[in-house]
Design a protein around this motif. Sequence first.
Motif, PDB file in Angstrom:
ATOM      1  N   CYS A 277      71.981 -22.522  -4.505  1.00 60.33           N
ATOM      2  CA  CYS A 277      71.313 -23.812  -4.709  1.00 60.33           C
ATOM      3  C   CYS A 277      69.810 -23.628  -4.929  1.00 60.33           C
ATOM      4  O   CYS A 277      69.008 -24.469  -4.520  1.00 60.33           O
ATOM      5  N   LEU A 278      69.448 -22.560  -5.588  1.00 60.95           N
ATOM      6  CA  LEU A 278      68.042 -22.259  -5.820  1.00 60.95           C
ATOM      7  C   LEU A 278      67.376 -23.321  -6.693  1.00 60.95           C
ATOM      8  O   LEU A 278      66.266 -23.767  -6.398  1.00 60.95           O
ATOM      9  N   LEU A 279      68.050 -23.761  -7.739  1.00 59.65           N
ATOM     10  CA  LEU A 279      67.467 -24.784  -8.619  1.00 59.65           C
ATOM     11  C   LEU A 279      67.252 -26.097  -7.881  1.00 59.65           C
ATOM     12  O   LEU A 279      66.214 -26.750  -8.030  1.00 59.65           O
ATOM     13  N   GLU A 280      68.233 -26.493  -7.069  1.00 60.11           N
ATOM     14  CA  GLU A 280      68.119 -27.744  -6.314  1.00 60.11           C
ATOM     15  C   GLU A 280      67.010 -27.646  -5.269  1.00 60.11           C
ATOM     16  O   GLU A 280      66.270 -28.596  -5.040  1.00 60.11           O
ATOM     17  N   SER A 281      66.900 -26.491  -4.650  1.00 64.27           N
ATOM     18  CA  SER A 281      65.851 -26.272  -3.658  1.00 64.27           C
ATOM     19  C   SER A 281      64.470 -26.357  -4.308  1.00 64.27           C
ATOM     20  O   SER A 281      63.562 -27.015  -3.785  1.00 64.27           O
ATOM     21  N   ASP A 282      64.313 -25.692  -5.449  1.00 65.71           N
ATOM     22  CA  ASP A 282      63.034 -25.737  -6.162  1.00 65.71           C
ATOM     23  C   ASP A 282      62.709 -27.151  -6.632  1.00 65.71           C
ATOM     24  O   ASP A 282      61.560 -27.587  -6.579  1.00 65.71           O
ATOM     25  N   ALA A 283      63.733 -27.879  -7.084  1.00 67.03           N
ATOM     26  CA  ALA A 283      63.508 -29.249  -7.569  1.00 67.03           C
ATOM     27  C   ALA A 283      63.043 -30.152  -6.431  1.00 67.03           C
ATOM     28  O   ALA A 283      62.130 -30.967  -6.615  1.00 67.03           O
ATOM     29  N   SER A 284      63.646 -30.003  -5.251  1.00 65.79           N
ATOM     30  CA  SER A 284      63.231 -30.857  -4.131  1.00 65.79           C
ATOM     31  C   SER A 284      61.825 -30.495  -3.664  1.00 65.79           C
ATOM     32  O   SER A 284      61.029 -31.382  -3.347  1.00 65.79           O
ATOM     33  N   ALA A 285      61.489 -29.205  -3.664  1.00 67.42           N
ATOM     34  CA  ALA A 285      60.139 -28.796  -3.270  1.00 67.42           C
ATOM     35  C   ALA A 285      59.114 -29.299  -4.291  1.00 67.42           C
ATOM     36  O   ALA A 285      58.030 -29.767  -3.919  1.00 67.42           O
ATOM     37  N   ARG A 286      59.461 -29.199  -5.575  1.00 67.05           N
ATOM     38  CA  ARG A 286      58.561 -29.685  -6.625  1.00 67.05           C
ATOM     39  C   ARG A 286      58.366 -31.200  -6.500  1.00 67.05           C
ATOM     40  O   ARG A 286      57.256 -31.710  -6.657  1.00 67.05           O
ATOM     41  N   CYS A 287      59.439 -31.918  -6.195  1.00 66.68           N
ATOM     42  CA  CYS A 287      59.339 -33.370  -6.027  1.00 66.68           C
ATOM     43  C   CYS A 287      58.407 -33.711  -4.864  1.00 66.68           C
ATOM     44  O   CYS A 287      57.587 -34.618  -4.974  1.00 66.68           O
ATOM     45  N   MET A 288      58.550 -32.969  -3.784  1.00 66.14           N
ATOM     46  CA  MET A 288      57.674 -33.218  -2.633  1.00 66.14           C
ATOM     47  C   MET A 288      56.207 -32.969  -3.004  1.00 66.14           C
ATOM     48  O   MET A 288      55.333 -33.745  -2.626  1.00 66.14           O
ATOM     49  N   ASP A 289      55.951 -31.910  -3.751  1.00 68.39           N
ATOM     50  CA  ASP A 289      54.580 -31.619  -4.171  1.00 68.39           C
ATOM     51  C   ASP A 289      54.036 -32.726  -5.067  1.00 68.39           C
ATOM     52  O   ASP A 289      52.892 -33.151  -4.910  1.00 68.39           O
ATOM     53  N   GLU A 290      54.863 -33.178  -6.006  1.00 71.32           N
ATOM     54  CA  GLU A 290      54.400 -34.186  -6.961  1.00 71.32           C
ATOM     55  C   GLU A 290      54.222 -35.563  -6.333  1.00 71.32           C
ATOM     56  O   GLU A 290      53.431 -36.363  -6.819  1.00 71.32           O
ATOM     57  N   ASN A 291      54.955 -35.850  -5.263  1.00 73.98           N
ATOM     58  CA  ASN A 291      54.910 -37.178  -4.660  1.00 73.98           C
ATOM     59  C   ASN A 291      54.198 -37.203  -3.313  1.00 73.98           C
ATOM     60  O   ASN A 291      54.482 -38.062  -2.463  1.00 73.98           O
ATOM     61  N   ASN A 292      53.280 -36.268  -3.119  1.00 74.53           N
ATOM     62  CA  ASN A 292      52.456 -36.254  -1.910  1.00 74.53           C
ATOM     63  C   ASN A 292      53.281 -36.227  -0.618  1.00 74.53           C
ATOM     64  O   ASN A 292      52.951 -36.876   0.359  1.00 74.53           O
ATOM     65  N   TYR A 293      54.388 -35.490  -0.655  1.00 71.43           N
ATOM     66  CA  TYR A 293      55.272 -35.298   0.495  1.00 71.43           C
ATOM     67  C   TYR A 293      55.830 -36.603   1.062  1.00 71.43           C
ATOM     68  O   TYR A 293      56.014 -36.746   2.253  1.00 71.43           O
ATOM     69  N   ASP A 294      56.096 -37.527   0.162  1.00 75.74           N
ATOM     70  CA  ASP A 294      56.764 -38.779   0.528  1.00 75.74           C
ATOM     71  C   ASP A 294      58.273 -38.531   0.418  1.00 75.74           C
ATOM     72  O   ASP A 294      58.838 -38.472  -0.673  1.00 75.74           O
ATOM     73  N   ARG A 295      58.934 -38.381   1.561  1.00 77.84           N
ATOM     74  CA  ARG A 295      60.343 -38.005   1.596  1.00 77.84           C
ATOM     75  C   ARG A 295      61.249 -39.055   0.952  1.00 77.84           C
ATOM     76  O   ARG A 295      62.275 -38.724   0.385  1.00 77.84           O
ATOM     77  N   GLU A 296      60.879 -40.314   1.053  1.00 82.34           N
ATOM     78  CA  GLU A 296      61.718 -41.381   0.492  1.00 82.34           C
ATOM     79  C   GLU A 296      61.845 -41.265  -1.030  1.00 82.34           C
ATOM     80  O   GLU A 296      62.886 -41.562  -1.584  1.00 82.34           O
ATOM     81  N   ARG A 297      60.785 -40.834  -1.691  1.00 80.73           N
ATOM     82  CA  ARG A 297      60.811 -40.730  -3.148  1.00 80.73           C
ATOM     83  C   ARG A 297      61.657 -39.550  -3.627  1.00 80.73           C
ATOM     84  O   ARG A 297      62.041 -39.504  -4.791  1.00 80.73           O
ATOM     85  N   CYS A 298      61.930 -38.603  -2.736  1.00 80.07           N
ATOM     86  CA  CYS A 298      62.673 -37.388  -3.124  1.00 80.07           C
ATOM     87  C   CYS A 298      64.075 -37.358  -2.524  1.00 80.07           C
ATOM     88  O   CYS A 298      64.720 -36.304  -2.518  1.00 80.07           O
ATOM     89  N   SER A 299      64.548 -38.474  -2.034  1.00 79.97           N
ATOM     90  CA  SER A 299      65.844 -38.477  -1.352  1.00 79.97           C
ATOM     91  C   SER A 299      66.990 -38.065  -2.281  1.00 79.97           C
ATOM     92  O   SER A 299      67.951 -37.430  -1.826  1.00 79.97           O
ATOM     93  N   ASN A 300      66.906 -38.396  -3.578  1.00 78.27           N
ATOM     94  CA  ASN A 300      67.951 -37.974  -4.522  1.00 78.27           C
ATOM     95  C   ASN A 300      68.016 -36.452  -4.627  1.00 78.27           C
ATOM     96  O   ASN A 300      69.100 -35.871  -4.688  1.00 78.27           O
TER      97      ASN A 300
END
Length: 132
Positions: A63-86
């Motif tokens: 799940c390397l791609l999914e892990s990287d995507a969630s980390a990238r989402c957190m970086d882009e959204n100022n670590y707002d977990r609600e915006r990265c729930s998908n």
Amino acid sequence: MLGCALFKVLLRELLTCLELETVRSLVERLPELFSPTSAILSKKTVRMPMVARRLRDPDINPCLLESDASARCMDENNYDRERCSNYFLKYKNCRKFWNSIMIHRRQNGVKPPMPTAAERDEILGAMGKMPY
């Protein structure tokens, strides 16, 4: 961590200096010692810890791609977990799917329990769509 190593080297040099002039010359060299092109920095190679290297290995972590995507989402959204729930949900489902595959392979005596990256591509290709 790297700053700590430089501090230790600097402290070691200071403790070995007995003459005041040597200490003064060392203090004058501080900017040179802390520059990115310093010989002290170039001697030390920074390696990732074994656990981190294993997590970055595509043969071990399915799940390397999914892990990287969630980390990238957190970086882009100022670590707002609600915006990265998908992204988190996709990662969680990916882990569940490959964990179930691994359990079945282990029960059937297949080695290694986790399919390699090439085998995983074949499994996903045979399914036609992403199961997670």
